[in-house]
Structure formats: C-alpha cells, structure tokens
Motif scaffolding. Structure first.
Motif, mmCIF file in Angstrom:
data_model
loop_
_atom_site.group_PDB
_atom_site.id
_atom_site.type_symbol
_atom_site.label_atom_id
_atom_site.label_comp_id
_atom_site.label_asym_id
_atom_site.label_seq_id
_atom_site.Cartn_x
_atom_site.Cartn_y
_atom_site.Cartn_z
ATOM 1 N N ALA A 295 0.833 -1.211 0.000
ATOM 2 C CA ALA A 295 0.000 0.000 0.000
ATOM 3 C C ALA A 295 0.861 1.252 0.000
ATOM 4 N N LEU A 296 1.938 1.231 0.778
ATOM 5 C CA LEU A 296 2.839 2.387 0.797
ATOM 6 C C LEU A 296 3.489 2.576 -0.564
ATOM 7 N N LEU A 297 3.913 1.462 -1.162
ATOM 8 C CA LEU A 297 4.554 1.533 -2.473
ATOM 9 C C LEU A 297 3.582 2.068 -3.520
ATOM 10 N N GLY A 298 2.326 1.678 -3.412
ATOM 11 C CA GLY A 298 1.330 2.103 -4.396
ATOM 12 C C GLY A 298 0.654 3.407 -4.051
ATOM 13 N N ARG A 299 1.083 4.056 -2.959
ATOM 14 C CA ARG A 299 0.534 5.347 -2.553
ATOM 15 C C ARG A 299 -0.967 5.286 -2.344
ATOM 16 N N ASN A 300 -1.469 4.117 -1.932
ATOM 17 C CA ASN A 300 -2.895 3.910 -1.619
ATOM 18 C C ASN A 300 -3.798 4.110 -2.824
ATOM 19 N N ASN A 301 -3.221 4.115 -3.995
ATOM 20 C CA ASN A 301 -3.991 4.265 -5.232
ATOM 21 C C ASN A 301 -4.288 2.878 -5.801
ATOM 22 N N PRO A 302 -5.513 2.624 -6.311
ATOM 23 C CA PRO A 302 -5.828 1.269 -6.808
ATOM 24 C C PRO A 302 -4.830 0.754 -7.847
ATOM 25 N N ALA A 303 -4.492 1.599 -8.822
ATOM 26 C CA ALA A 303 -3.532 1.167 -9.845
ATOM 27 C C ALA A 303 -2.127 1.062 -9.258
ATOM 28 N N GLY A 304 -1.782 1.988 -8.372
ATOM 29 C CA GLY A 304 -0.457 1.956 -7.759
ATOM 30 C C GLY A 304 -0.265 0.715 -6.899
ATOM 31 N N ILE A 305 -1.322 0.325 -6.182
ATOM 32 C CA ILE A 305 -1.228 -0.887 -5.355
ATOM 33 C C ILE A 305 -1.020 -2.117 -6.235
ATOM 34 N N ALA A 306 -1.694 -2.130 -7.388
ATOM 35 C CA ALA A 306 -1.501 -3.256 -8.319
ATOM 36 C C ALA A 306 -0.044 -3.330 -8.774
ATOM 37 N N ALA A 307 0.523 -2.169 -9.097
ATOM 38 C CA ALA A 307 1.932 -2.147 -9.514
ATOM 39 C C ALA A 307 2.836 -2.601 -8.368
ATOM 40 N N GLY A 308 2.535 -2.118 -7.159
ATOM 41 C CA GLY A 308 3.335 -2.509 -6.000
ATOM 42 C C GLY A 308 3.242 -4.003 -5.721
ATOM 43 N N ALA A 309 2.036 -4.553 -5.867
ATOM 44 C CA ALA A 309 1.862 -5.994 -5.645
ATOM 45 C C ALA A 309 2.654 -6.807 -6.663
ATOM 46 N N LEU A 310 2.652 -6.343 -7.910
ATOM 47 C CA LEU A 310 3.422 -7.059 -8.944
ATOM 48 C C LEU A 310 4.920 -6.985 -8.665
ATOM 49 N N VAL A 311 5.383 -5.823 -8.198
ATOM 50 C CA VAL A 311 6.817 -5.675 -7.888
ATOM 51 C C VAL A 311 7.214 -6.635 -6.772
ATOM 52 N N PHE A 312 6.418 -6.676 -5.713
ATOM 53 C CA PHE A 312 6.750 -7.549 -4.587
ATOM 54 C C PHE A 312 6.627 -9.025 -4.974
#
Length: 363
Positions: free
Chosen positions: A280-297
């Motif tokens: 969530a921190l990586l994606g800045r709590n944004n729906p698309a950002g969280i998706a990107a963060g989840a893929l990175v992790f």
C-alpha cells in the motif's frame, strides 16, 4: 503547473526510488560478498511461464492485502491488524467450507461471506476501541494480532484434523473448489478467486472517487478538523473504515485455499498482512499503484527463489532489497511532493507580484 511538468514529476518519484534502491542493493551485495553481476542478470531476466503464474497468483493475494491496508491509510488509520484479521478470517472460512453445510459453490459463497464478516468484526474491535475509549488503533491492532495468533492455535487444536505433521480444518469438498485460469499454457494456472482482487480494486476505486462516503473518507484523512467543521461524523467514519478494511482483509487467504490448498492449517502462509502494508505504501494507496506494488513484490519474491538457486544469494538479501525499495519510495515521493509544493507556491507568489506591479502602475 503545466501538464508536461506534472507528468515529469509524476514519473520522477518512482524512477528516483528504483534508481536509489538499485544503487543501495548493489552496495549491500558488494558488502555481503555476493555476485553483483549474477544478481542483476537473474533479477532482470524474463520469468518462465510457471514463474509468471506464481507472480500473478501472489500479486493477487498481495493486492487484497494492500487494499485492506490502504483503506485505513486513506483515513489516517494505521491498521497494522490486517495480519490478524486475514488469519482469523481464513480460519473461519476454512471451518465453514470444510463443514459443507451448503452444496457446491453455495458453500464457497458462504465461506467468502463468513471470511468478510469475521475479518470486519475483528477489525471493528479496534475501531470501537478508538472511538469509545480513545485507544490508538496501532496499539489495539498489534494486540489483536497476538490474540488472533493464540486463538487460531487453540481453535485449530480443537476443531482441526491432523494429516502427518500438519494440523488443519476439514478439507473443502471438491465441488466447492474454485478452479484455475490457464495462463500462457503453463502448468497449473491463476487462482480463480484472484478475480476477487480485480473486483475489490474496482469497488475501491468507485468508492473513493464516485461516492460521498469516499469523499468524506479522503477529507477526514486529509484534515479531521475540517471534516468535522463540514459535518462529517468522524467517529462513525472510523468504525466504518475499520469494518471495510477488515472485510477486505478477510479475503486474503481465500484464493490459495480454494485454488490449491483446500483447507486452512498450520502451513497457511503468514506475513501477508504486513507485506500488504508495504504494498500500500509503495502504491501510494492508489488502486492502480497498489496493483503495480503488488506485482513488484510478487516479482521480487519469485525471483528471490531463483536468486538463491542460480546466484547463491540468500533470501534475506532479497528481503533487504524489498525494504530498501519501500524506504526509497517513501523518501522519493516526499521529496517530489515538497518540490511540487514549493513550485506551486513560487508560481502563486510570482503572479501576486505581477498583479501588484500592474495595480501600482495603474495607481
């Protein structure tokens, strides 16, 4: 601020974060004596088909965890209890599904509802303590995580069945399993309940951007005083937010449970709630950002296994890399935010000066 400059600033934070994290990771590898070239060669190679399936499956689970944490973050609530909420909700779902009170997919639907209700109620305890007794949700959710762990151990011993050394709930009947979705012809497939992550993402976006509740949630998160002045019932918002966060957290263990494991037990993966906070921190709590963060992790986790096998690099180094990425993202976004604020203030000050000069000339 003009559009090109805003686009540059939007890209600057993630680029800066990954450059800094890459440099720091390289330094850590050099200090630990690992092969830096093998690390980057393995990390940047395109994954095999089966690895891609694993990445998508894990990313879907992390996305649910990330959204659960982000719902609280948008309200300035630091819900650390996602870990306990998803674990105790998973136990409830496994117990309900194993009991098979309903046939087929009706049993699956009942287990999903049970997981969301239990997760919401568990998180609601922290919300109630916050509004009624002023207990910080950070403290209460940490305590609830510990209580959930103890309760799960006790209940598994009471209602679980033993298979070898593993203790788990009754196996879910086969007619209630949710199949996998083929991907690129790889062995196995994407968990069918990964669709829950897509659904949750869409609902989360609609809730935040298209509803009054979402507006009040964001407004309260930005300024509680201003929200109160505008008529928002902050205490009610805190309870609702915690309930929603817990309900989403309750879904975290379901894709793997209904897709491959078919029970909830001691071998069920832990730590997903804490990983969701980082996502969530990586994606800045944004729906698309969280998706990107989840893929990175998910990508880093999958590559972590290969780094250990192919490059001889320990999983702890990969974990350090993940932590560095999160830290770099937080710092990079803060630096860019400060630069943006200063730029906007400078632009406003310049316009005020020009206006003052014009008015002075007219006088």
């Amino acid at each position: 601020m003009d559009l090109p400059k805003r686009l540059v600033l939007a890209l600057a934070a993630p680029v800066l974060a990954f450059v800094v994290s890459g440099i720091v990771a390289t330094v850590v590898l050099m200090i630990s004596g690992d092969d830096v070239a093998s690390f980057w060669s393995t990390l940047t190679s395109w994954p095999e088909k089966r690895n891609l399936v694993n990445i998508v499956n894990y990313a879907g689970i992390l996305y649910l965890s990330g959204v659960a944490a982000a719902i609280g973050f948008r309200m300035n609530l630091f819900n650390i209890g996602v870990e306990g909420q998803y674990r105790i909700a998973g136990l409830a779902a496994g117990w309900v599904a194993g009991a098979a009170w309903l046939p087929g997919y009706a049993n699956t639907a009942l287990a999903i509802v049970a997981a969301m209700v239990v997760g919401a109620l568990w998180a609601g305890i922290a919300g109630w303590l916050r509004v009624s007794r002023g207990v910080s949700e950070v403290i209460s959710t940490i305590m609830l995580n510990a209580i959930a762990g103890a309760m799960i151990g006790y209940l598994i011993n009471k209602v679980g069945v033993r298979t070898g050394v593993d203790l788990h709930t009754e196996n879910i009947p086969q007619e209630s399993w949710v199949g996998t979705i083929p991907l690129l012809g790889a062995d196995g497939g994407v968990y069918g309940l990964t669709a829950l992550a897509v659904l949750v993402g869409v609902v989360y976006w609609l809730l935040l951007s298209r509803t009054r509740f979402g507006f009040e949630l964001r407004a309260t998160g930005m300024s509680e005083t201003a929200a109160v002045a505008s008529g928002v019932n902050v205490k009610r918002m805190i309870v609702y937010t915690m309930l929603m966060s817990g309900a989403v957290a309750g879904l975290i263990s379901l894709p793997a449970m209904f897709g491959s494991v078919h029970n909830y037990g001691q071998s069920t993966q832990a730590g997903l709630g804490f990983a969701g906070i980082a996502v969530a921190l990586l994606g800045r709590n944004n729906p698309a950002g969280i998706a990107a963060g989840a893929l990175v992790f998910a990508f880093l986790r999958e590559k972590g296994n290969l780094l250990n096998i192919l490059a001889g690099i320990s999983p702890e180094i990969v974990a350090v890399t993940q932590g560095v990425i999160v830290l770099a993202v937080v710092i990079a976004y803060e630096l860019v935010r400060r630069y943006r604020v200063r730029s906007e203030q400078a632009a406003v000050a310049e316009k005020v000066d020009v206006h003052t000069e014009v008015e002075g000339a007219r006088a």
